[in-house]
Each structure stands twice: as C-alpha cells, then as structure tokens.
Design an enzyme around this catalytic site. Structure first.
Site, PDB file in Angstrom:
ATOM      1  N   ASP A   6       0.828  -1.153  -0.207  1.00  8.98           N
ATOM      2  CA  ASP A   6      -0.098  -0.131  -0.018  1.00  8.98           C
ATOM      3  C   ASP A   6       0.946   1.321  -0.124  1.00  8.98           C
ATOM      4  O   ASP A   6       1.871   1.237   0.198  1.00  8.98           O
ATOM      5  CB  ASP A   6      -0.937  -0.103   1.467  1.00  8.98           C
ATOM      6  CG  ASP A   6      -1.806   1.216   1.295  1.00  8.98           C
ATOM      7  OD1 ASP A   6      -2.452   1.706   0.736  1.00  8.98           O
ATOM      8  OD2 ASP A   6      -1.801   1.739   2.576  1.00  8.98           O
ATOM      9  N   ASP A   8      -0.351   5.105   1.284  1.00 13.88           N
ATOM     10  CA  ASP A   8      -0.381   5.882   2.063  1.00 13.88           C
ATOM     11  C   ASP A   8      -0.640   5.325   3.560  1.00 13.88           C
ATOM     12  O   ASP A   8      -1.056   4.167   3.922  1.00 13.88           O
ATOM     13  CB  ASP A   8      -2.113   6.558   1.960  1.00 13.88           C
ATOM     14  CG  ASP A   8      -2.126   7.482   0.831  1.00 13.88           C
ATOM     15  OD1 ASP A   8      -1.071   8.599   0.567  1.00 13.88           O
ATOM     16  OD2 ASP A   8      -3.240   7.237  -0.182  1.00 13.88           O
TER      17      ASP A   8
HETATM   18 MG   LIG Z   1      -3.072   3.084   3.415  1.00 11.53          MG
END
Ligand SMILES: [Mg+2]
Length: 173
Positions: A6, A8
């Site tokens: 991922d 963020d």
């Molecule tokens: Mg995230």
C-alpha cells in the site's frame, strides 16, 4: 513471491501531512502521540473536522508526502528478490493518480509503472503478501496479511503487525 504494498501510511506519510497542514491552518501543536488509535480527523475539534477531511482534495497533497522511514532501501532490496507491486486505492481521490505516479517516479524509481496498481477495491488482488495499514483491505486478502502500524491502527488486533520497515525486512528477507 508476489507482494503488494500500500502507499498511504505504509510508504507515504499521509498522517504526518494531515498533522502538518492542520498545525499550519490552526496554529496548534498537538502531535501523533495525541492521536493514538484514531483517524486524524477524529482527533481535532468538531468544527475543524471538515477542513481536515478536505486535505486530500487539495492539489499537491499526494505529491508532497514524506517517505516513511527505511521504506525505500528495504523495498529496493525486497524487489530484487520478489515481485513487488504498489497497490493503492487511489481512485478514492482521482486527483491523486498523477501525483502518486510522479511521487513514485521520484522516490521509488525501481518500481516501474507496470508494477503500480492504482485501484479501487483491493479484494481483486491475488498474490502472496499484502502490506497495508487498513484492516478492511487485509481482511479480504487470501494470502499473508501484514498490518503496517500507523497512529490510527494501534488498537487493531488479529493481524500480523509490522511497526517499521526494518521489521518488514526481517520478515521478508
Ligand atoms: Mg494506506
């Protein structure tokens, strides 16, 4: 192995960006330690919450994020041994697509565009490992799920956890 990572709050410090913008807008000085177990917008007074929720819609928000400590050097090593894909639910903020692509070009040039999945739902991902800070993404993943620690998820249980990229290095290399 195929590993999804991922963006963020795993390689890009979105939480810190919210904090920085908030401190500038409202001249306050609370820190990450005041946000334990909560989304950032939940930590601020009610009358400021809308302003915080609007941060991600500001032009440049995703382009200016700081890199999470050690993520570059560890991911570079991991990507020499495994198939690494960035997987970000970027469609939530359509303005973020170009900014995220440019950001990856600058900070993760060793992950080519073919290995960048800017998507919606992550349950379509099929692979061996997903590293994410959101339990709702990990919940639907068939492989090994690793929760990357962020202030908002410190109270989340039931997932294998990594508190830093050095811990990821130990797990994967
Ligand atoms: Mg995230």
């Amino acid at each position: 192995m195929t590993i999804f990572v991922d963006m963020d709050e795993v390689v890009a410090d979105t939480y810190q960006a919210h904090l920085d913008i908030y401190q500038k807008d409202f001249e306050t000085s609370f820190g990450k330690e005041d946000c334990d177990g909560k989304e950032f917008w939940q930590c601020v007074p009610k009358e400021h919450q809308k302003s915080v929720k609007d941060h991600a819609w500001q032009v440049g928000f995703f382009r200016d994020l700081k890199v999470i400590k050690d993520s570059q050097k560890v991911l570079e090593k991991v990507s020499k041994k495994h198939h690494v894909y960035i997987a970000s639910a970027a469609m939530q903020f359509p303005n973020s697509l170009k900014e995220k692509s440019d950001w990856l070009d600058e900070f993760f040039p060793f992950i080519p565009w073919q290995n960048r999945i800017l998507c919606g739902h992550k349950h379509i991902l099929k692979g061996d490992i997903l590293i994410d800070d959101r339990s709702y993404n990990l919940h639907n993943f068939d492989g090994r799920s690793i929760l990357f620690t962020s202030p908002h998820n410190t109270k989340t249980v039931d997932y294998e956890r990594a508190n830093s990229w050095l811990e990821i290095e130990e797990k994967l290399l």
